[in-house]
Design a protein around this motif. Structure first.
Motif, short mmCIF file in Angstrom:
data_model
loop_
_atom_site.label_atom_id
_atom_site.label_comp_id
_atom_site.label_asym_id
_atom_site.label_seq_id
_atom_site.Cartn_x
_atom_site.Cartn_y
_atom_site.Cartn_z
N TRP A 30 58.10 64.73 118.71
CA TRP A 30 57.44 64.64 119.76
C TRP A 30 56.15 65.38 119.70
O TRP A 30 54.92 65.27 120.02
CB TRP A 30 58.00 64.41 121.13
N TRP A 36 50.98 61.33 116.94
CA TRP A 36 49.95 60.96 117.93
C TRP A 36 48.50 60.50 117.25
O TRP A 36 48.14 61.55 116.37
CB TRP A 36 49.71 61.93 119.08
N THR A 44 47.61 57.67 121.91
CA THR A 44 48.29 56.58 121.47
C THR A 44 49.24 56.94 120.29
O THR A 44 48.89 57.56 119.44
CB THR A 44 47.38 55.43 120.71
N PRO A 45 50.59 56.64 120.42
CA PRO A 45 51.60 57.04 119.31
C PRO A 45 51.34 56.33 118.07
O PRO A 45 50.87 55.18 118.08
CB PRO A 45 52.99 56.44 120.11
N THR A 46 51.91 56.85 117.00
CA THR A 46 51.59 56.15 115.59
C THR A 46 52.83 55.66 115.29
O THR A 46 53.91 55.71 116.07
CB THR A 46 51.12 57.39 114.69
N ALA A 47 53.07 55.04 113.98
CA ALA A 47 53.98 54.53 113.76
C ALA A 47 55.16 55.53 113.30
O ALA A 47 56.35 55.22 113.34
CB ALA A 47 53.69 53.70 112.31
N LEU A 49 55.74 58.04 114.92
CA LEU A 49 56.73 58.36 116.16
C LEU A 49 57.65 57.11 116.43
O LEU A 49 58.81 57.28 116.56
CB LEU A 49 55.67 58.59 117.23
N TRP A 50 57.30 56.13 116.19
CA TRP A 50 58.13 54.67 116.50
C TRP A 50 59.23 54.68 115.51
O TRP A 50 60.17 54.22 115.88
CB TRP A 50 57.33 53.38 116.54
N ALA A 53 61.69 57.48 116.60
CA ALA A 53 62.41 57.16 117.79
C ALA A 53 63.41 55.88 117.53
O ALA A 53 64.62 56.14 117.99
CB ALA A 53 61.27 56.58 118.80
N ALA A 54 63.11 55.08 116.73
CA ALA A 54 64.17 53.95 116.12
C ALA A 54 65.36 54.79 115.52
O ALA A 54 66.46 54.39 115.78
CB ALA A 54 63.58 52.97 115.42
#
Length: 83
Positions: A30, A36, A44-47, A49-50, A53-54
């Protein structure tokens, strides 16, 4: 399937390890600038982060499942010992 006490304890410890480590890793991701597009936490979060997170969500789910299996093995072992 019957788990030995040793394997049950191992699974509980592995579950606790995952539950303890992955949230700390999530906090580090984070705070990473690569997560970011602009200011950390308010853009906006970037890939990056996603995807992380997954991965963290899956690792926590597996860690909880492993810990629960270990606990069930310990409880079943106690039941067998008292019967």
């Amino acid at each position: 399937m019957i788990l030995s006490r040793r394997w049950s304890v191992f699974l509980v410890l592995a579950g606790l390890f995952n539950i303890g480590i992955w949230p700390r890793f999530g906090a580090a991701i984070w705070q990473d600038q690569r997560a970011w597009q602009g200011a950390i936490g308010s853009s906006t979060p970037t890939a990056f982060l996603w995807v992380h997170a997954a991965l963290i969500a899956v690792a926590l789910t597996v860690g909880i499942a492993v810990g629960v299996l270990g606990l069930r093995g310990l409880v079943a072992g106690r039941r067998r010992a008292t019967v």
